[in-house]
Design a protein around this motif. Structure first.
Motif, PDB file in Angstrom:
ATOM      1  N   VAL A 192      16.000  22.158 -34.509  1.00  0.00           N
ATOM      2  CA  VAL A 192      15.964  21.592 -35.855  1.00  0.00           C
ATOM      3  C   VAL A 192      14.958  20.450 -35.889  1.00  0.00           C
ATOM      4  CG1 VAL A 192      17.267  20.390 -37.644  1.00  0.00           C
ATOM      5  CG2 VAL A 192      18.333  22.237 -36.344  1.00  0.00           C
ATOM      6  N   GLY A 193      14.037  20.534 -36.848  1.00  0.00           N
ATOM      7  CA  GLY A 193      13.081  19.463 -37.064  1.00  0.00           C
ATOM      8  C   GLY A 193      13.099  19.058 -38.517  1.00  0.00           C
ATOM      9  N   GLY A 194      13.735  17.944 -38.836  1.00  0.00           N
ATOM     10  CA  GLY A 194      13.899  17.547 -40.227  1.00  0.00           C
ATOM     11  C   GLY A 194      14.902  18.440 -40.921  1.00  0.00           C
ATOM     12  N   THR A 195      14.472  19.132 -41.965  1.00  0.00           N
ATOM     13  CA  THR A 195      15.367  20.014 -42.721  1.00  0.00           C
ATOM     14  C   THR A 195      15.153  21.486 -42.388  1.00  0.00           C
ATOM     15  OG1 THR A 195      13.792  20.113 -44.559  1.00  0.00           O
ATOM     16  CG2 THR A 195      15.472  18.377 -44.635  1.00  0.00           C
TER      17      THR A 195
ATOM     18  N   GLN B 213      18.891  26.302 -30.605  1.00  0.00           N
ATOM     19  CA  GLN B 213      19.607  25.100 -30.237  1.00  0.00           C
ATOM     20  C   GLN B 213      20.517  24.632 -31.368  1.00  0.00           C
ATOM     21  OE1 GLN B 213      16.642  22.298 -28.856  1.00  0.00           O
ATOM     22  NE2 GLN B 213      16.249  23.450 -26.969  1.00  0.00           N
ATOM     23  N   GLN B 214      21.267  23.591 -31.124  1.00  0.00           N
ATOM     24  CA  GLN B 214      22.278  23.126 -32.069  1.00  0.00           C
ATOM     25  C   GLN B 214      21.724  22.991 -33.485  1.00  0.00           C
ATOM     26  OE1 GLN B 214      24.348  19.614 -30.829  1.00  0.00           O
ATOM     27  NE2 GLN B 214      25.250  19.221 -32.823  1.00  0.00           N
ATOM     28  N   GLY B 215      22.382  23.686 -34.429  1.00  0.00           N
ATOM     29  CA  GLY B 215      22.017  23.607 -35.832  1.00  0.00           C
ATOM     30  C   GLY B 215      20.821  24.435 -36.250  1.00  0.00           C
ATOM     31  N   ALA B 216      20.142  25.092 -35.315  1.00  0.00           N
ATOM     32  CA  ALA B 216      18.940  25.864 -35.639  1.00  0.00           C
ATOM     33  C   ALA B 216      19.304  27.245 -36.170  1.00  0.00           C
ATOM     34  CB  ALA B 216      18.051  25.994 -34.408  1.00  0.00           C
TER      35      ALA B 216
ATOM     36  N   HIS C  41      18.166  38.026 -23.229  1.00  0.00           N
ATOM     37  CA  HIS C  41      19.158  36.960 -23.070  1.00  0.00           C
ATOM     38  C   HIS C  41      19.063  36.050 -24.283  1.00  0.00           C
ATOM     39  CE1 HIS C  41      21.365  34.038 -20.117  1.00  0.00           C
ATOM     40  NE2 HIS C  41      21.934  34.108 -21.311  1.00  0.00           N
ATOM     41  N   LEU C  42      20.153  35.982 -25.063  1.00  0.00           N
ATOM     42  CA  LEU C  42      20.206  35.199 -26.289  1.00  0.00           C
ATOM     43  C   LEU C  42      21.224  34.072 -26.124  1.00  0.00           C
ATOM     44  CD1 LEU C  42      20.383  38.165 -28.842  1.00  0.00           C
ATOM     45  CD2 LEU C  42      18.338  37.025 -27.957  1.00  0.00           C
ATOM     46  N   THR C  43      20.859  32.877 -26.609  1.00  0.00           N
ATOM     47  CA  THR C  43      21.738  31.721 -26.538  1.00  0.00           C
ATOM     48  C   THR C  43      21.726  31.007 -27.882  1.00  0.00           C
ATOM     49  OG1 THR C  43      21.187  31.421 -24.187  1.00  0.00           O
ATOM     50  CG2 THR C  43      22.253  29.578 -25.311  1.00  0.00           C
ATOM     51  N   ALA C  44      22.920  30.643 -28.378  1.00  0.00           N
ATOM     52  CA  ALA C  44      23.028  29.919 -29.639  1.00  0.00           C
ATOM     53  C   ALA C  44      23.974  28.742 -29.454  1.00  0.00           C
ATOM     54  CB  ALA C  44      23.525  30.830 -30.762  1.00  0.00           C
ATOM     55  N   GLY C  45      23.508  27.538 -29.826  1.00  0.00           N
ATOM     56  CA  GLY C  45      24.297  26.333 -29.679  1.00  0.00           C
ATOM     57  C   GLY C  45      25.250  26.117 -30.844  1.00  0.00           C
ATOM     58  N   GLU C  46      25.880  24.959 -30.866  1.00  0.00           N
ATOM     59  CA  GLU C  46      26.841  24.645 -31.916  1.00  0.00           C
ATOM     60  C   GLU C  46      26.182  24.711 -33.295  1.00  0.00           C
ATOM     61  OE1 GLU C  46      29.940  24.318 -31.637  1.00  0.00           O
ATOM     62  OE2 GLU C  46      30.341  23.819 -29.528  1.00  0.00           O
ATOM     63  N   HIS C  47      26.860  25.410 -34.213  1.00  0.00           N
ATOM     64  CA  HIS C  47      26.426  25.560 -35.612  1.00  0.00           C
ATOM     65  C   HIS C  47      25.047  26.223 -35.732  1.00  0.00           C
ATOM     66  CE1 HIS C  47      29.874  23.175 -36.828  1.00  0.00           C
ATOM     67  NE2 HIS C  47      29.524  22.266 -35.941  1.00  0.00           N
ATOM     68  N   ALA C  48      24.607  26.892 -34.674  1.00  0.00           N
ATOM     69  CA  ALA C  48      23.339  27.620 -34.735  1.00  0.00           C
ATOM     70  C   ALA C  48      23.570  29.029 -35.262  1.00  0.00           C
ATOM     71  CB  ALA C  48      22.691  27.676 -33.356  1.00  0.00           C
ATOM     72  N   GLN C  49      22.497  29.646 -35.710  1.00  0.00           N
ATOM     73  CA  GLN C  49      22.547  31.003 -36.249  1.00  0.00           C
ATOM     74  C   GLN C  49      21.403  31.801 -35.636  1.00  0.00           C
ATOM     75  OE1 GLN C  49      23.382  31.517 -40.520  1.00  0.00           O
ATOM     76  NE2 GLN C  49      21.465  32.659 -40.639  1.00  0.00           N
ATOM     77  N   LEU C  50      21.731  32.959 -35.077  1.00  0.00           N
ATOM     78  CA  LEU C  50      20.735  33.770 -34.380  1.00  0.00           C
ATOM     79  C   LEU C  50      20.829  35.215 -34.834  1.00  0.00           C
ATOM     80  CD1 LEU C  50      18.558  34.108 -32.225  1.00  0.00           C
ATOM     81  CD2 LEU C  50      20.351  34.175 -30.493  1.00  0.00           C
ATOM     82  N   HIS C  51      19.709  35.749 -35.321  1.00  0.00           N
ATOM     83  CA  HIS C  51      19.606  37.155 -35.715  1.00  0.00           C
ATOM     84  C   HIS C  51      18.705  37.871 -34.717  1.00  0.00           C
ATOM     85  CE1 HIS C  51      20.485  36.564 -40.306  1.00  0.00           C
ATOM     86  NE2 HIS C  51      21.394  36.010 -39.532  1.00  0.00           N
ATOM     87  N   TRP C  52      19.206  38.950 -34.134  1.00  0.00           N
ATOM     88  CA  TRP C  52      18.379  39.815 -33.276  1.00  0.00           C
ATOM     89  C   TRP C  52      18.333  41.169 -33.971  1.00  0.00           C
ATOM     90  CZ3 TRP C  52      15.037  39.730 -29.365  1.00  0.00           C
ATOM     91  CH2 TRP C  52      14.762  40.909 -28.687  1.00  0.00           C
ATOM     92  N   LEU C  53      17.207  41.457 -34.650  1.00  0.00           N
ATOM     93  CA  LEU C  53      17.110  42.638 -35.513  1.00  0.00           C
ATOM     94  C   LEU C  53      15.790  43.367 -35.290  1.00  0.00           C
ATOM     95  CD1 LEU C  53      18.427  40.940 -38.787  1.00  0.00           C
ATOM     96  CD2 LEU C  53      19.710  42.467 -37.298  1.00  0.00           C
ATOM     97  N   PRO C  54      15.557  43.909 -34.112  1.00  0.00           N
ATOM     98  CA  PRO C  54      14.309  44.632 -33.858  1.00  0.00           C
ATOM     99  C   PRO C  54      14.338  46.037 -34.459  1.00  0.00           C
ATOM    100  CG  PRO C  54      15.701  44.756 -31.938  1.00  0.00           C
ATOM    101  CD  PRO C  54      16.428  43.889 -32.925  1.00  0.00           C
ATOM    102  N   LYS C  55      13.164  46.660 -34.479  1.00  0.00           N
ATOM    103  CA  LYS C  55      13.072  48.058 -34.863  1.00  0.00           C
ATOM    104  C   LYS C  55      13.666  48.923 -33.735  1.00  0.00           C
ATOM    105  CE  LYS C  55      10.768  47.441 -38.760  1.00  0.00           C
ATOM    106  NZ  LYS C  55      10.662  45.968 -38.787  1.00  0.00           N
ATOM    107  N   PRO C  56      13.847  50.224 -33.973  1.00  0.00           N
ATOM    108  CA  PRO C  56      14.558  51.069 -32.988  1.00  0.00           C
ATOM    109  C   PRO C  56      13.846  51.191 -31.643  1.00  0.00           C
ATOM    110  CG  PRO C  56      14.456  52.134 -35.146  1.00  0.00           C
ATOM    111  CD  PRO C  56      13.543  50.956 -35.215  1.00  0.00           C
ATOM    112  N   LEU C  57      14.632  51.578 -30.655  1.00  0.00           N
ATOM    113  CA  LEU C  57      14.134  51.969 -29.336  1.00  0.00           C
ATOM    114  C   LEU C  57      14.105  53.488 -29.278  1.00  0.00           C
ATOM    115  CD1 LEU C  57      13.529  51.645 -26.246  1.00  0.00           C
ATOM    116  CD2 LEU C  57      16.018  51.640 -25.926  1.00  0.00           C
TER     117      LEU C  57
END
Length: 281
Positions: A29-32, A81-84, A110-126
Motif C-alpha cells: 500500500v502506497g498512500g490510497t 502485503q497488509q492492506g494491498a 506461491h501466493l501470499t496475502a497479509g492482513e486485510h489484503a486481497q489477491l486475485h489469481w486469474l490466468p488464462k487456461p493451461l
C-alpha cells in the motif's frame, strides 16, 4: 594432441535439461493505492503493469518464450502485503509441450496475502498438448483477514489431439492452518482419469476458490451448476472455513469457461458482501 572445442553456449535461462526461472511480484500500500515495488520477470515470464482498478494493482504475465517444456522448472512468487489489493492475469493461454526428452516440467505458484489484503489469481487456461508431462502446484498462505480468488482451467490436448499428462496440487493455509489440500492427475498414465468417477470422457477441468471472511456470517450451501452431464457440470461446495470451492468438468474449454463464469455470478448474487468477487479476468 587433440583439441576439443568448448561446448556451445546454452540459450539464456535454459540449461541442458530446461529453463530454470522464478518471477516475483510484491504489492504494497502506497498512500490510497496499491503499488508494485517488486515486479521481476524471469525466463518465459514477462511481467507488465496494467491500468489499476480503483486501489487495486493489476499485473499481466506475458509469455516471452515457449514454456513449460519438458525439463523446465518454473516458479512464480506473488505477495500482497497488509492492506494491498493485487490482481494477476495472463495475456494468453499457457501451452505445456513435450521437451527434447521424457523429463517432466514443473510450474509452481506461491501466493501470499497479509492482513486485510486481497489477491486475485486469474490466468488464462493451461493447455496440456499431446506428449507433454507437467507437474503444477499452487501453495497459498493467507492471513486470517485476507481475501483470495483463485481460478484455474486445464484443457487436455488441442483440437483433435490426444491429451498430455498433468498432475496438480493445491494447498491453502489460512492463519497457518490448512484450509484446503487436494491433488488431481489427468492424462495418460493416471489411473482412472477418464472414467465415470473423474472426468467421464470430458477434456476440460477447472476450479474456482473463494476465501473471504464474509462467509463466516453468510455460509453457502452445496449447489449443482450447469445443464446435462454431457455439456459439463460444476458443483459449489462450502469448505470448513470461510471459503467455497467450485469444481467443474466440461467437454471443451469454452463450456468450462461458461460454467466458471456462471459460478462467479452465483457468488456475486448470493454473497453481495464478498468484495473480492466481481466480473472480469
Amino acid at each position: 594432441m587433440t583439441l576439443v572445442p568448448p561446448p556451445a553456449a546454452a540459450a539464456p535461462g535454459r540449461t541442458a535439461v530446461g529453463v530454470r526461472a522464478t518471477a516475483r511480484i510484491t504489492a504494497t500500500v502506497g498512500g490510497t493505492a496499491t503499488t508494485l515495488p517488486v515486479l521481476d520477470g524471469d525466463g518465459p515470464f514477462e511481467l507488465r503493469r496494467l491500468r489499476s482498478h480503483g486501489s487495486e494493482a493489476r499485473v499481466c504475465i506475458v509469455g516471452a518464450m515457449s514454456a513449460p517444456l519438458g525439463g523446465d522448472r518454473l516458479r512464480i512468487e506473488a505477495t500482497a502485503q497488509q492492506g494491498a489489493a493485487l490482481h494477476i492475469t495472463s495475456a494468453a493461454a499457457t501451452l505445456a509441450l513435450r521437451g527434447p526428452d521424457s523429463e517432466h516440467a514443473t510450474y509452481d505458484v506461491h501466493l501470499t496475502a497479509g492482513e486485510h489484503a486481497q489477491l486475485h489469481w486469474l490466468p488464462k487456461p493451461l493447455i496440456c498438448a499431446g506428449g507433454s508431462d507437467l507437474r503444477q502446484t499452487w501453495t497459498v498462505d493467507l492471513a486470517p483477514t485476507a481475501r483470495l480468488v483463485l481460478r484455474e482451467e486445464q484443457i487436455l490436448g488441442r483440437t483433435g489431439e490426444s491429451p498430455g499428462h498433468v498432475a496438480t496440487r493445491l494447498t491453502v493455509r489460512r492463519g497457518g492452518r490448512t484450509l484446503l489440500d487436494q491433488q488431481a492427475e489427468y492424462g495418460p498414465g493416471a489411473p482412472g482419469w477418464d472414467g465415470p468417477a473423474v472426468l467421464a470422457g470430458h477434456r476440460a477441468a477447472g476450479q474456482l476458490l473463494i476465501v473471504d471472511p464474509v462467509f463466516e456470517e453468510t455460509p453457502l450451501e452445496v449447489q449443482l451448476l450447469g445443464g446435462s452431464p454431457e455439456d459439463g457440470q460444476a458443483v459449489l461446495t462450502p469448505l470448513a472455513g470461510p471459503a467455497a470451492l467450485v469444481t467443474a468438468v466440461a467437454p471443451d474449454g469454452l463450456r468450462l469457461r461458461h460454467l466458471l463464469d456462471t459460478a462467479q455470478a452465483t457468488f456475486r448474487r448470493t454473497v453481495p458482501g464478498a468484495s473480492a468477487i466481481r466480473e472480469g479476468r
